[in-house]
Design a protein around this motif. Sequence first.
Motif, PDB file in Angstrom:
ATOM      1  N   VAL A   1      42.731  32.638  33.701  1.00 54.01           N
ATOM      2  CA  VAL A   1      44.095  33.169  33.915  1.00 54.01           C
ATOM      3  C   VAL A   1      44.642  33.727  32.607  1.00 54.01           C
ATOM      4  CG1 VAL A   1      46.485  32.542  34.489  1.00 54.01           C
ATOM      5  CG2 VAL A   1      44.605  31.651  35.873  1.00 54.01           C
ATOM      6  N   LEU A   2      44.437  32.994  31.509  1.00 60.13           N
ATOM      7  CA  LEU A   2      44.907  33.418  30.185  1.00 60.13           C
ATOM      8  C   LEU A   2      44.305  34.768  29.796  1.00 60.13           C
ATOM      9  CD1 LEU A   2      46.305  32.554  27.413  1.00 60.13           C
ATOM     10  CD2 LEU A   2      44.055  31.703  26.768  1.00 60.13           C
ATOM     11  N   GLU A   3      42.998  34.936  30.077  1.00 59.77           N
ATOM     12  CA  GLU A   3      42.313  36.159  29.665  1.00 59.77           C
ATOM     13  C   GLU A   3      42.590  37.345  30.592  1.00 59.77           C
ATOM     14  OE1 GLU A   3      38.177  35.023  28.989  1.00 59.77           O
ATOM     15  OE2 GLU A   3      38.706  34.627  26.883  1.00 59.77           O
ATOM     16  N   ASN A   4      43.145  37.047  31.786  1.00 58.82           N
ATOM     17  CA  ASN A   4      43.446  38.119  32.755  1.00 58.82           C
ATOM     18  C   ASN A   4      44.843  37.891  33.345  1.00 58.82           C
ATOM     19  OD1 ASN A   4      40.600  39.513  33.119  1.00 58.82           O
ATOM     20  ND2 ASN A   4      40.236  37.315  33.173  1.00 58.82           N
ATOM     21  N   LEU A   5      45.854  37.832  32.447  1.00 60.54           N
ATOM     22  CA  LEU A   5      47.218  37.489  32.882  1.00 60.54           C
ATOM     23  C   LEU A   5      47.764  38.436  33.946  1.00 60.54           C
ATOM     24  CD1 LEU A   5      49.199  36.274  29.736  1.00 60.54           C
ATOM     25  CD2 LEU A   5      48.900  35.058  31.893  1.00 60.54           C
ATOM     26  N   GLU A   6      47.524  39.720  33.783  1.00 61.32           N
ATOM     27  CA  GLU A   6      48.058  40.687  34.761  1.00 61.32           C
ATOM     28  C   GLU A   6      47.410  40.502  36.137  1.00 61.32           C
ATOM     29  OE1 GLU A   6      50.744  42.575  34.581  1.00 61.32           O
ATOM     30  OE2 GLU A   6      50.964  41.616  32.626  1.00 61.32           O
ATOM     31  N   LYS A   7      46.113  40.279  36.136  1.00 60.46           N
ATOM     32  CA  LYS A   7      45.381  40.085  37.397  1.00 60.46           C
ATOM     33  C   LYS A   7      45.890  38.862  38.146  1.00 60.46           C
ATOM     34  CE  LYS A   7      40.721  39.093  39.179  1.00 60.46           C
ATOM     35  NZ  LYS A   7      39.312  38.837  38.832  1.00 60.46           N
ATOM     36  N   TYR A   8      46.180  37.776  37.403  1.00 62.12           N
ATOM     37  CA  TYR A   8      46.558  36.511  38.042  1.00 62.12           C
ATOM     38  C   TYR A   8      48.064  36.212  37.975  1.00 62.12           C
ATOM     39  CZ  TYR A   8      41.580  35.430  38.322  1.00 62.12           C
ATOM     40  OH  TYR A   8      40.241  35.450  38.629  1.00 62.12           O
ATOM     41  N   ARG A   9      48.880  37.229  37.644  1.00 63.00           N
ATOM     42  CA  ARG A   9      50.320  36.981  37.495  1.00 63.00           C
ATOM     43  C   ARG A   9      50.926  36.388  38.773  1.00 63.00           C
ATOM     44  NH1 ARG A   9      53.723  37.962  33.493  1.00 63.00           N
ATOM     45  NH2 ARG A   9      52.171  39.080  32.276  1.00 63.00           N
ATOM     46  N   SER A  10      50.386  36.785  39.924  1.00 66.37           N
ATOM     47  CA  SER A  10      50.958  36.310  41.204  1.00 66.37           C
ATOM     48  C   SER A  10      50.695  34.822  41.454  1.00 66.37           C
ATOM     49  CB  SER A  10      50.384  37.124  42.366  1.00 66.37           C
ATOM     50  OG  SER A  10      48.976  36.947  42.446  1.00 66.37           O
TER      51      SER A  10
ATOM     52  N   ALA B   1      41.407  25.256  39.285  1.00 64.63           N
ATOM     53  CA  ALA B   1      40.054  24.751  39.570  1.00 64.63           C
ATOM     54  C   ALA B   1      39.273  25.753  40.418  1.00 64.63           C
ATOM     55  CB  ALA B   1      40.135  23.403  40.281  1.00 64.63           C
ATOM     56  N   ALA B   2      39.945  26.329  41.425  1.00 66.87           N
ATOM     57  CA  ALA B   2      39.290  27.320  42.297  1.00 66.87           C
ATOM     58  C   ALA B   2      38.846  28.536  41.489  1.00 66.87           C
ATOM     59  CB  ALA B   2      40.235  27.737  43.421  1.00 66.87           C
ATOM     60  N   ILE B   3      39.722  29.004  40.592  1.00 66.23           N
ATOM     61  CA  ILE B   3      39.378  30.145  39.733  1.00 66.23           C
ATOM     62  C   ILE B   3      38.246  29.752  38.789  1.00 66.23           C
ATOM     63  CG2 ILE B   3      40.238  31.662  37.885  1.00 66.23           C
ATOM     64  CD1 ILE B   3      43.047  31.424  39.295  1.00 66.23           C
ATOM     65  N   GLY B   4      38.318  28.523  38.257  1.00 64.00           N
ATOM     66  CA  GLY B   4      37.312  28.044  37.304  1.00 64.00           C
ATOM     67  C   GLY B   4      35.919  27.931  37.880  1.00 64.00           C
TER      68      GLY B   4
ATOM     69  N   ARG C   1      50.433  32.934  23.332  1.00 63.59           N
ATOM     70  CA  ARG C   1      50.570  32.603  24.761  1.00 63.59           C
ATOM     71  C   ARG C   1      49.893  31.277  25.047  1.00 63.59           C
ATOM     72  NH1 ARG C   1      48.619  37.922  24.981  1.00 63.59           N
ATOM     73  NH2 ARG C   1      50.281  39.461  25.334  1.00 63.59           N
ATOM     74  N   MET C   2      50.477  30.524  25.993  1.00 60.63           N
ATOM     75  CA  MET C   2      49.863  29.271  26.410  1.00 60.63           C
ATOM     76  C   MET C   2      49.940  29.163  27.928  1.00 60.63           C
ATOM     77  SD  MET C   2      50.745  25.321  25.344  1.00 60.63           S
ATOM     78  CE  MET C   2      50.486  25.500  23.601  1.00 60.63           C
ATOM     79  N   VAL C   3      48.793  28.899  28.548  1.00 64.01           N
ATOM     80  CA  VAL C   3      48.733  28.661  29.994  1.00 64.01           C
ATOM     81  C   VAL C   3      48.397  27.189  30.197  1.00 64.01           C
ATOM     82  CG1 VAL C   3      47.586  29.241  32.180  1.00 64.01           C
ATOM     83  CG2 VAL C   3      47.971  31.027  30.476  1.00 64.01           C
ATOM     84  N   ILE C   4      49.179  26.491  31.027  1.00 61.84           N
ATOM     85  CA  ILE C   4      48.965  25.053  31.249  1.00 61.84           C
ATOM     86  C   ILE C   4      48.768  24.781  32.735  1.00 61.84           C
ATOM     87  CG2 ILE C   4      49.892  22.726  30.900  1.00 61.84           C
ATOM     88  CD1 ILE C   4      51.611  23.805  28.665  1.00 61.84           C
TER      89      ILE C   4
END
Length: 342
Positions: free
Chosen positions: A325-334, A140-143, A102-105
């Motif tokens: 986001v990568l580590e919690n894909l389901e949580k942040y899918r939206s 950035a906000a999540i970070g 998986r890759m999140v960009i």
Amino acid sequence: MSFFSNLFRDIAIDLGTANTLIFIRGKGVVLNEPSIVARERNTGKIVAIGHEALLMHEKTHPGIITIRPLASGVIADYEATEELIKGLINKTKTQFSFGIRRMVIGIPSGITEVEKRAVRDSAEHVGAREVYLVTEPMAAAIGIGLDVKEPMGNMIVDIGGGTTEIAVISLGGIASGESLRVAGTDITNTIIRHFRKAYNLAIGERTAEDVKIKIATAYKPEKEMTMMVRGRNLVTALPEEREVNSATIREAIATPISQIITSIKKSLEVTKPELSADILDRGLFLAGGGALIKGLDKKINEETKLAVHISEDPLTAVARGTGEVLENLEKYRSVLLATKRY
């Protein structure tokens, strides 16, 4: 089964105009290198990537060219971007790494469908099986640790190399904002132009970047700073060194700083009253390399009357967010972006 699944890695990338950062699941941010490649002019062969290519930048002979594959946060040179991503990912490889699962960009919020597709295609071409995109202000906000899903207005200003991302985030979406193509690179270029005009001195990009980091200020400091700058005199064509102070640099970069602050004000003007009340209560959060310009927080505070918070380690905020986001894909899918298939 778990052994084989470990051979395929999950990666998050902050693909920036100035720097590219890579986050690997379970390891955090493992790489932060300049977004630049060096290649042979005749054969097209890549000779250096990242830090090594930056050392060559503006010091090459005609047989080698250096390329910044991204401009204003989007892909300007498709082939060089793929080589950059591939080369930087290879730098993080371990002996038993086979591929990317998986890759999140992170991408600018204002890019077009075509530009989004170019990013996705590049990721797929370097071997990613699943590709997810998230906007840089959201990342950035999540970070920086904000709860982006709560019914509360959070304002983030991410000043990168190619774009300034301004967003008011609530309930997992961007309520208002702007992707401004004025950012760190523009400030650097403004310094280069200032030296040519004021001192007849040609300086390189790396020297201008050094000036920006060491003495550029957005707000008058208690004590002005000075530094010696070397370049080539445009009249005599001879090498020259001269002293400059922070007051003249502050005056030189006033225009791009003013453009960023004007965009912040515009975003506030179209923000819903209840969200505005939240922002007044919480203030706005600065991220990205531009957040490190001395006195920028004070300047924004003076112009907007809002509390301004510089996030901890602003340079890695987007990378840490894409990693989260990568580590919690389901949580942040939206919060992930859909891209059209053509």
